[in-house]
Design a protein around this motif. Structure first.
Motif, PDB file in Angstrom:
ATOM      1  N   ARG A 213      17.174  42.224  27.648  1.00  0.00           N
ATOM      2  CA  ARG A 213      17.582  41.371  28.695  1.00  0.00           C
ATOM      3  C   ARG A 213      18.682  40.515  28.967  1.00  0.00           C
ATOM      4  NH1 ARG A 213      11.899  40.606  31.753  1.00  0.00           N
ATOM      5  NH2 ARG A 213      10.944  42.781  31.022  1.00  0.00           N
ATOM      6  N   GLU A 214      20.098  40.941  28.204  1.00  0.00           N
ATOM      7  CA  GLU A 214      21.214  40.047  28.133  1.00  0.00           C
ATOM      8  C   GLU A 214      22.128  40.392  29.342  1.00  0.00           C
ATOM      9  OE1 GLU A 214      21.538  40.148  23.164  1.00  0.00           O
ATOM     10  OE2 GLU A 214      22.731  41.613  24.346  1.00  0.00           O
ATOM     11  N   GLY A 215      22.853  39.341  29.566  1.00  0.00           N
ATOM     12  CA  GLY A 215      24.022  39.578  30.558  1.00  0.00           C
ATOM     13  C   GLY A 215      23.568  40.000  32.306  1.00  0.00           C
ATOM     14  N   ILE A 216      22.324  39.608  32.422  1.00  0.00           N
ATOM     15  CA  ILE A 216      21.889  40.082  33.695  1.00  0.00           C
ATOM     16  C   ILE A 216      22.877  39.602  34.767  1.00  0.00           C
ATOM     17  CG2 ILE A 216      19.909  39.964  35.447  1.00  0.00           C
ATOM     18  CD1 ILE A 216      18.109  40.124  32.608  1.00  0.00           C
ATOM     19  N   SER A 217      23.290  38.295  34.744  1.00  0.00           N
ATOM     20  CA  SER A 217      24.000  37.660  35.820  1.00  0.00           C
ATOM     21  C   SER A 217      25.096  36.699  35.205  1.00  0.00           C
ATOM     22  CB  SER A 217      23.079  36.968  36.744  1.00  0.00           C
ATOM     23  OG  SER A 217      22.378  35.671  36.142  1.00  0.00           O
ATOM     24  N   ALA A 218      26.126  36.595  35.830  1.00  0.00           N
ATOM     25  CA  ALA A 218      27.184  35.680  35.575  1.00  0.00           C
ATOM     26  C   ALA A 218      26.304  34.033  36.010  1.00  0.00           C
ATOM     27  CB  ALA A 218      28.341  35.708  36.217  1.00  0.00           C
ATOM     28  N   PRO A 219      26.888  33.238  35.183  1.00  0.00           N
ATOM     29  CA  PRO A 219      26.423  31.854  35.528  1.00  0.00           C
ATOM     30  C   PRO A 219      26.856  31.528  37.141  1.00  0.00           C
ATOM     31  CG  PRO A 219      27.841  31.879  33.624  1.00  0.00           C
ATOM     32  CD  PRO A 219      27.889  33.172  34.255  1.00  0.00           C
ATOM     33  N   GLY A 220      25.635  31.244  37.842  1.00  0.00           N
ATOM     34  CA  GLY A 220      25.723  30.652  39.337  1.00  0.00           C
ATOM     35  C   GLY A 220      25.605  32.011  40.135  1.00  0.00           C
ATOM     36  N   GLU A 221      25.282  33.287  39.576  1.00  0.00           N
ATOM     37  CA  GLU A 221      25.704  34.378  40.494  1.00  0.00           C
ATOM     38  C   GLU A 221      24.433  34.970  40.293  1.00  0.00           C
ATOM     39  OE1 GLU A 221      27.876  35.041  42.536  1.00  0.00           O
ATOM     40  OE2 GLU A 221      29.566  33.258  41.808  1.00  0.00           O
ATOM     41  N   ALA A 222      24.035  35.998  41.349  1.00  0.00           N
ATOM     42  CA  ALA A 222      22.765  36.816  41.378  1.00  0.00           C
ATOM     43  C   ALA A 222      23.033  37.863  40.229  1.00  0.00           C
ATOM     44  CB  ALA A 222      22.435  37.407  42.673  1.00  0.00           C
ATOM     45  N   THR A 223      24.442  38.323  40.396  1.00  0.00           N
ATOM     46  CA  THR A 223      24.888  39.648  39.543  1.00  0.00           C
ATOM     47  C   THR A 223      26.391  38.905  38.899  1.00  0.00           C
ATOM     48  OG1 THR A 223      25.844  40.895  41.161  1.00  0.00           O
ATOM     49  CG2 THR A 223      23.647  41.240  40.379  1.00  0.00           C
ATOM     50  N   MET A 224      27.486  39.398  39.863  1.00  0.00           N
ATOM     51  CA  MET A 224      28.620  38.985  39.267  1.00  0.00           C
ATOM     52  C   MET A 224      29.691  38.436  40.596  1.00  0.00           C
ATOM     53  SD  MET A 224      30.821  39.666  36.600  1.00  0.00           S
ATOM     54  CE  MET A 224      32.451  39.535  36.208  1.00  0.00           C
ATOM     55  N   SER A 225      30.380  37.869  40.117  1.00  0.00           N
ATOM     56  CA  SER A 225      31.319  37.142  41.349  1.00  0.00           C
ATOM     57  C   SER A 225      32.009  38.269  41.920  1.00  0.00           C
ATOM     58  CB  SER A 225      32.096  36.085  40.601  1.00  0.00           C
ATOM     59  OG  SER A 225      33.156  36.494  39.801  1.00  0.00           O
ATOM     60  N   LEU A 226      32.577  38.130  42.956  1.00  0.00           N
ATOM     61  CA  LEU A 226      33.359  39.219  43.756  1.00  0.00           C
ATOM     62  C   LEU A 226      34.693  39.042  43.054  1.00  0.00           C
ATOM     63  CD1 LEU A 226      32.588  38.291  47.595  1.00  0.00           C
ATOM     64  CD2 LEU A 226      31.629  40.284  46.213  1.00  0.00           C
ATOM     65  N   PHE A 227      35.287  40.211  43.168  1.00  0.00           N
ATOM     66  CA  PHE A 227      36.480  40.676  42.428  1.00  0.00           C
ATOM     67  C   PHE A 227      37.666  40.262  43.577  1.00  0.00           C
ATOM     68  CE2 PHE A 227      39.939  44.002  41.598  1.00  0.00           C
ATOM     69  CZ  PHE A 227      40.431  43.169  40.582  1.00  0.00           C
ATOM     70  N   THR A 228      38.546  39.441  43.349  1.00  0.00           N
ATOM     71  CA  THR A 228      39.588  38.978  44.515  1.00  0.00           C
ATOM     72  C   THR A 228      40.801  39.534  43.969  1.00  0.00           C
ATOM     73  OG1 THR A 228      39.731  36.883  43.383  1.00  0.00           O
ATOM     74  CG2 THR A 228      38.121  36.947  45.126  1.00  0.00           C
ATOM     75  N   GLY A 229      40.877  40.306  42.855  1.00  0.00           N
ATOM     76  CA  GLY A 229      42.254  40.953  42.527  1.00  0.00           C
ATOM     77  C   GLY A 229      42.676  40.522  41.050  1.00  0.00           C
ATOM     78  N   SER A 230      43.625  41.352  40.443  1.00  0.00           N
ATOM     79  CA  SER A 230      43.977  41.083  39.228  1.00  0.00           C
ATOM     80  C   SER A 230      45.373  40.336  39.100  1.00  0.00           C
ATOM     81  CB  SER A 230      43.967  42.590  38.404  1.00  0.00           C
ATOM     82  OG  SER A 230      44.805  42.342  37.261  1.00  0.00           O
ATOM     83  N   PRO A 231      45.334  39.231  38.254  1.00  0.00           N
ATOM     84  CA  PRO A 231      46.686  38.623  38.396  1.00  0.00           C
ATOM     85  C   PRO A 231      47.713  39.584  37.883  1.00  0.00           C
ATOM     86  CG  PRO A 231      45.012  37.312  37.034  1.00  0.00           C
ATOM     87  CD  PRO A 231      44.405  38.731  37.554  1.00  0.00           C
ATOM     88  N   ARG A 232      47.479  40.663  37.187  1.00  0.00           N
ATOM     89  CA  ARG A 232      48.476  41.676  36.633  1.00  0.00           C
ATOM     90  C   ARG A 232      48.725  42.493  38.091  1.00  0.00           C
ATOM     91  NH1 ARG A 232      46.223  45.280  32.114  1.00  0.00           N
ATOM     92  NH2 ARG A 232      44.085  44.648  33.422  1.00  0.00           N
ATOM     93  N   ALA A 233      47.946  42.754  38.814  1.00  0.00           N
ATOM     94  CA  ALA A 233      48.292  43.550  40.194  1.00  0.00           C
ATOM     95  C   ALA A 233      49.118  42.640  41.045  1.00  0.00           C
ATOM     96  CB  ALA A 233      46.826  44.034  40.791  1.00  0.00           C
ATOM     97  N   ALA A 234      48.767  41.268  41.103  1.00  0.00           N
ATOM     98  CA  ALA A 234      49.528  40.574  41.956  1.00  0.00           C
ATOM     99  C   ALA A 234      50.908  40.568  41.428  1.00  0.00           C
ATOM    100  CB  ALA A 234      48.830  39.022  42.110  1.00  0.00           C
ATOM    101  N   SER A 235      51.172  40.290  40.066  1.00  0.00           N
ATOM    102  CA  SER A 235      52.607  40.213  39.566  1.00  0.00           C
ATOM    103  C   SER A 235      53.230  41.347  39.850  1.00  0.00           C
ATOM    104  CB  SER A 235      52.498  39.782  38.036  1.00  0.00           C
ATOM    105  OG  SER A 235      51.935  40.636  37.336  1.00  0.00           O
ATOM    106  N   GLU A 236      52.370  42.736  39.691  1.00  0.00           N
ATOM    107  CA  GLU A 236      53.369  43.923  39.832  1.00  0.00           C
ATOM    108  C   GLU A 236      53.830  44.068  41.172  1.00  0.00           C
ATOM    109  OE1 GLU A 236      50.564  46.736  38.500  1.00  0.00           O
ATOM    110  OE2 GLU A 236      50.784  46.246  36.372  1.00  0.00           O
ATOM    111  N   ALA A 237      52.718  43.406  42.277  1.00  0.00           N
ATOM    112  CA  ALA A 237      53.420  43.720  43.535  1.00  0.00           C
ATOM    113  C   ALA A 237      54.259  42.648  43.806  1.00  0.00           C
ATOM    114  CB  ALA A 237      52.092  43.304  44.423  1.00  0.00           C
TER     115      ALA A 237
END
Length: 213
Positions: free
Chosen positions: A185-209
């Motif tokens: 039962r490892e890694g069920i949720s990120a700290p403070g989250e029910a599962t995982m925080s929302l993905f808001t974009g990759s720094p690499r994607a932002a730099s490429e854009a």
């Protein structure tokens, strides 16, 4: 050529295993459905459009684990809405049993990058977007390498690595590690989250854009 053979062979395995598992786990699913109906009401199934192979949308089916949003009762965030039953279902992955139907239909595979949210499609870097070159999976390399404890860059990098190195042997290893992860039962949720925080974009994607502007 090897990747093509792996994909064809894995599809045959997906059909056989998911059809058998749906029959074998039917009594378990009936019990879970009854528990969800009593604790959360109807519908007992959670349905949501997710991106599949080549980003084409499909309807993911799982057991419900959360209450409906209710601001008056303070049920706003996923963590607030997740019930005790929901935590138990998620920790044992019993909420995932209906996704075997998605596997049988061909929407998903037993192994592959997890299907995320449609809203993330425009946020990936070109390299990260390659995670959609294969069917999404019930389990995957990221899920057995830290699950929701990984940050988004690590998780997406593992998804792309899997796409480039997929094989039946790797899939078998991931399935075995999945069983071990469930028992621990490892890694069920990120700290403070029910599962995982929302993905808001990759720094690499932002730099490429920014570079293309």
């Amino acid at each position: 050529m090897r990747a093509r053979f792996t994909d064809v062979a894995q599809r045959a395995i997906d059909i056989g295993v998911s059809a058998t598992a749906l029959v074998v786990t039917a009594p378990v699913m009936a019990g879970v459905a009854a528990a969800v109906a009593v604790n959360l009401g109807r519908p007992v199934l959670f349905r949501q459009r997710r991106p599949g192979l080549h980003g084409r949308p499909f309807t993911l089916v799982k057991f419900r684990t959360m209450r409906d949003i209710d601001e008056r009762r303070g049920l706003v965030t996923d963590a607030d809405r997740l019930t005790g039953l929901g935590r138990a279902l998620r920790s044992t992955s019993l909420d995932e049993l209906p996704t075997l139907w998605n596997v049988l239909r061909g929407d998903m595979s037993l192994v592959g990058p997890r299907p995320l949210l449609m809203q993330y499609l425009d946020l990936y870097s070109p390299d990260q977007a390659r995670r959609h070159l294969v069917r999404p999976g019930v389990t995957g390399l990221a899920q057995v390498s830290g699950r929701n404890l990984l940050d988004w860059e690590e998780r997406l990098a593992l998804d792309v690595w899997y796409v480039d190195h997929r094989s039946l042997a790797l899939n078998a290893k991931i399935c075995l590690r999945t069983v071990l992860t469930l028992f621990r039962r490892e890694g069920i949720s990120a700290p403070g989250e029910a599962t995982m925080s929302l993905f808001t974009g990759s720094p690499r994607a932002a730099s490429e854009a920014a570079g293309d502007a």
